[in-house]
Design a protein around this motif. Sequence first.
Motif, PDB file in Angstrom:
ATOM      1  N   GLY A  38      26.076  26.033  11.734  1.00  0.00           N
ATOM      2  CA  GLY A  38      27.302  26.046  10.943  1.00  0.00           C
ATOM      3  C   GLY A  38      28.443  26.889  11.485  1.00  0.00           C
ATOM      4  O   GLY A  38      29.464  27.035  10.795  1.00  0.00           O
ATOM      5  N   ARG A  90      31.853  25.540  11.227  1.00  0.00           N
ATOM      6  CA  ARG A  90      32.430  25.325   9.890  1.00  0.00           C
ATOM      7  C   ARG A  90      33.197  26.538   9.376  1.00  0.00           C
ATOM      8  O   ARG A  90      34.005  26.413   8.462  1.00  0.00           O
ATOM      9  CB  ARG A  90      31.313  25.008   8.889  1.00  0.00           C
ATOM     10  N   THR A 116      22.804  30.187   7.614  1.00  0.00           N
ATOM     11  CA  THR A 116      23.857  29.366   8.198  1.00  0.00           C
ATOM     12  C   THR A 116      25.223  30.013   7.964  1.00  0.00           C
ATOM     13  O   THR A 116      25.392  30.814   7.036  1.00  0.00           O
ATOM     14  CB  THR A 116      23.857  27.945   7.583  1.00  0.00           C
ATOM     15  N   THR A 170      29.022  29.465   6.738  1.00  0.00           N
ATOM     16  CA  THR A 170      29.681  28.575   5.782  1.00  0.00           C
ATOM     17  C   THR A 170      31.187  28.628   6.027  1.00  0.00           C
ATOM     18  O   THR A 170      31.661  29.379   6.884  1.00  0.00           O
ATOM     19  CB  THR A 170      29.382  29.002   4.332  1.00  0.00           C
ATOM     20  N   GLU A 171      31.931  27.848   5.253  1.00  0.00           N
ATOM     21  CA  GLU A 171      33.386  27.876   5.387  1.00  0.00           C
ATOM     22  C   GLU A 171      33.946  29.259   5.099  1.00  0.00           C
ATOM     23  O   GLU A 171      34.943  29.681   5.709  1.00  0.00           O
ATOM     24  CB  GLU A 171      34.032  26.853   4.439  1.00  0.00           C
ATOM     25  N   ASN A 172      33.294  29.995   4.217  1.00  0.00           N
ATOM     26  CA  ASN A 172      33.839  31.277   3.749  1.00  0.00           C
ATOM     27  C   ASN A 172      33.073  32.492   4.233  1.00  0.00           C
ATOM     28  O   ASN A 172      33.415  33.620   3.863  1.00  0.00           O
ATOM     29  CB  ASN A 172      33.878  31.295   2.211  1.00  0.00           C
ATOM     30  N   LEU A 180      25.657  32.374   4.632  1.00  0.00           N
ATOM     31  CA  LEU A 180      24.558  32.219   3.685  1.00  0.00           C
ATOM     32  C   LEU A 180      23.333  32.834   4.335  1.00  0.00           C
ATOM     33  O   LEU A 180      22.973  32.481   5.469  1.00  0.00           O
ATOM     34  CB  LEU A 180      24.304  30.738   3.370  1.00  0.00           C
ATOM     35  N   THR A 190      24.999  35.556  -0.303  1.00  0.00           N
ATOM     36  CA  THR A 190      26.124  35.143   0.536  1.00  0.00           C
ATOM     37  C   THR A 190      26.987  36.352   0.874  1.00  0.00           C
ATOM     38  O   THR A 190      27.035  37.325   0.112  1.00  0.00           O
ATOM     39  CB  THR A 190      26.993  34.091  -0.178  1.00  0.00           C
ATOM     40  N   ASP A 241      30.953  36.883   1.979  1.00  0.00           N
ATOM     41  CA  ASP A 241      32.272  36.326   2.254  1.00  0.00           C
ATOM     42  C   ASP A 241      32.934  37.128   3.367  1.00  0.00           C
ATOM     43  O   ASP A 241      32.806  38.354   3.435  1.00  0.00           O
ATOM     44  CB  ASP A 241      33.149  36.363   0.999  1.00  0.00           C
TER      45      ASP A 241
END
Length: 492
Positions: free
Chosen positions: A159, A162, A325, A327-329, A332, A338, A340
Amino acid sequence: MDDPAHRAEHFDVLIVGAGISGIGGAHHLQEQCPGRSFVVLDAQEGFGGTWRTHRYPGIRSDSDLYTFGYRFKPWVGPPIATAPEILKYMEEVITEDGLDRHIRYGHRIRTASWDSATARWSIEAERRDGTTARFTANFLWMCQGYYRHAEGYTPDWPGMDRFGGRIVHPQAWPDDLDHAGQRVVVIGSGATAATIVPAMADTAAHVTMLQRSPTFFRTGRNAIEIADELRTLGINEDWIHEIVRRKILFEQARFIARTHSEPEKVKEELLTEVRRHLGPDYDVATHFTPRYRPWQQRLAFIPDADLFRGIAQGRASVVTDEIETFTENGLLLKSGATLDADIIVTATGFHLSVLGDIAFSIDGAPLDFGQTVTYRGMMFTGVPNMAWVFGYIRAAWTLRADMVADFVCRLLNHMQARQARQVEVALRPEDAGMALGPWIDPDEFSSGYVARGQHVLPRRGDKPEWAHAHDYWAEKDAIPAIDLTDSAFVYR
């Protein structure tokens, strides 16, 4: 007709690299082998090596400069120095010794070929303008370090493409990266991560150090009390440098011995120091208690406890988990949590590059460095007229760089005295059947970059002369005592 543009320049000695080892080697060569011609080639646009490559926030030494500095050049600043301070120190050596005229920057060596008929190395280097420079040399002195400057090591996580923010590696820090007010995740927990986190936490919204497993740290003031006292008394800086250097080396030797003789006690002392800075309620067991014994991996020094102060003040935090993975933000994690982030820093190490990514050949045959056996980590079976500088894992790199320089200069003078044009090391009859092992015993040192690169490193034998001891306190007596007439040295 000979084309001057393609004519090779000849030197007695060619030094590869204008970093801490190469500049030190040039000093010793000029002092101990007067009259020898030499050139220093470096791929970068200036001297400094690692201190030029790395430009991340807060970059500093993780060895004290009384031992990381040269033995011949007193250090007068704080023991843990910034990159600009180290570069200034090296610049003074270059200027004082007049080394500028010997250094060629912007020369990336592509090939190095040994020819026994002429007893010379032929070197081809690519200049910054794309043209080729050619050199020949009687002796090759490899001072280029042990990692690939062009790119750092970053695992291929799912990812990554991404992620909507920026991913940066400390080895390729972008000039335009503004982290003020940004959420930053630094992946890793070694000396680089421990430097970046407090430096970025000063202005970032928050910095999280994400680690797969914890690291041992030592803390202390970025000052040497005895050095300050001696300066107050007006003692000569040469004396201060030597006194403090010996004091630090004595204390380091005692500490390293204790990590073997009483590892659990040393571990508890280190963790007690962490608790003192982070408080009794902090989860030290999860975030700062490694699975290995102290010094089985590099033990980073945290000057003035700046990493711990950032955590205690809430500007930084530590998460111990693994990445599932990107993530967009952000990230994870495998726990389901998560993180950020606007910026993710991959302080995940480097690629080992034992001979500077140079294509070596011996009499037309490609050199497989991993099939050679090392002579005290400086020379290698089957490789004529070459020495390599590889420092220490538990002491300052430059301690060994100075000693290797003494050895090389003594070897060159010995060859001249016996009118030998070629020297290489070879296993002796008494070494027949000697057990061979990896360059570094994994039980002694298990850092990732070594584990990933053991296959390209030379092998070691089970006798002291056929191994890099990684022990300054043994080698400081052993290397000066090397008998250059021993049958391990084959002269022609």
